[in-house]
Scaffold this active site. Sequence first.
Site, PDB file in Angstrom:
ATOM      1  N   LYS A 117      28.429  -2.599  72.956  1.00  0.00           N
ATOM      2  CA  LYS A 117      27.130  -2.395  72.522  1.00  0.00           C
ATOM      3  C   LYS A 117      26.010  -2.863  73.770  1.00  0.00           C
ATOM      4  CE  LYS A 117      27.155  -1.164  67.794  1.00  0.00           C
ATOM      5  NZ  LYS A 117      26.473  -1.362  66.357  1.00  0.00           N
ATOM      6  N   LYS A 199      34.915   6.413  69.026  1.00  0.00           N
ATOM      7  CA  LYS A 199      34.774   6.506  67.643  1.00  0.00           C
ATOM      8  C   LYS A 199      33.612   7.136  67.196  1.00  0.00           C
ATOM      9  CE  LYS A 199      32.605   2.482  65.675  1.00  0.00           C
ATOM     10  NZ  LYS A 199      32.008   2.881  64.536  1.00  0.00           N
ATOM     11  N   LYS A 202      27.163   6.319  63.791  1.00  0.00           N
ATOM     12  CA  LYS A 202      26.334   6.778  63.164  1.00  0.00           C
ATOM     13  C   LYS A 202      24.903   6.623  64.070  1.00  0.00           C
ATOM     14  CE  LYS A 202      25.598   2.682  60.004  1.00  0.00           C
ATOM     15  NZ  LYS A 202      25.114   1.783  60.926  1.00  0.00           N
TER      16      LYS A 202
END
Length: 336
Positions: A117, A199, A202
């Site tokens: 991230k 992966k 969202k």
Amino acid sequence: MSDSERKPVLLSGIQPSGNLMIGNLIGALRSWAELQDRYDCLFVVVDLHAITVPQEPAELRRRCLDFLCLYLACGIDPVKSTVFVQSHVPAHSELAWLLGCHTYMGELSRMTQFKDKSKKQGENIRSGLFFYPVLMAADILLYGADLVPVGDDQRQHLEITRDIAQRFNQLYGDVFTVPEAYFPKVGARIMSLTDPTSKMSKSDENPRSYVALLDAPDVIRGKIRRAVTDSGTEVRFAPESQPAISNLLQIHAALSGESIPSLESRFTGKGYADFKEEVAEVVVRAVAPIQERYRQLRTDKAGLEAILGDGAARAERRARRILDKVKRKVGFIPRT
Ligand code: ATP
Ligand code: LTN
């Protein structure tokens, strides 16, 4: 209720960022609904976690209620389970500080979610993103959770939670329950439709990489039809050599209940196109009842607020007990 009759405690949460999607349903939400009767459950909309990356305030506010509604639409019963918003219970932030003072920089630097991230954040990485796993440990340890149902990407965060709990218990005597992670048997790691090596997420900036729980049927069909495929032609489960089709097989199997070997044999000799059509229908069918319940619930703002008020009050009472004990153990004098 005596101790022997007391149900074990289960806790899980999702951050209100991006759009809830089928990976979250298969990896987490579905297990929550299934385990609800056997456990004393707490389900949290973890808004404090969401602000570890920039959020637009009005959107965050709207998304918190959207996520609550989707929890309910996926089968969470707010009478049986305690459903609440993390920022409504200040004990989460307080315990996170106390745990942070018992967590090492080295441990946090090893977290792969932080590494992934932070790469996307440019120069200014919020320190909260680094501290994120400590806040997650606080969520879990604050209620003495025995079980934490999550997708595979949270494995490392569960491990560090267990390490922090054990370290604390060694220093101060038994304070925390050491939790176990629970992963679904099929679909613990659903991959992106546009890149089957990463992966499904969202908050992905490309909405074609995921199927949102609130996508319209034709949008879903379009996304699955356009999902990348492998160079082969057979519908075969081989995550290493055919990651894209293997991912679609996982999605089908997880949502339809049909086994992967049975799907492989049913689609022997048929092309990818036929298979994709069927996957799309399985997904459309799985989300249709969720969307219908969501629409009914979302307009009742007063009802949703009442659920959150009740959930926060129930959570707060429980959290206080453990937080007070932790404060005593570390040597803080009680407030008189
Ligand atoms: P974001 O992209 O906003 O960081 P996310 O899609 O990774 O979010 P989280 O809020 O981090 O979702 O996760 C919510 C729950 O859904 C967690 O239990 C997580 O393990 C699970 N989950 C997330 N992505 C997947 C996936 N691709 N497959 C299976 N489970 C998943
Ligand atoms: N980090 C989790 C969300 C989360 C969580 C929790 C999950 C925050 N607190 C407590 C389980 C239990 C994620 O999925 N990204």
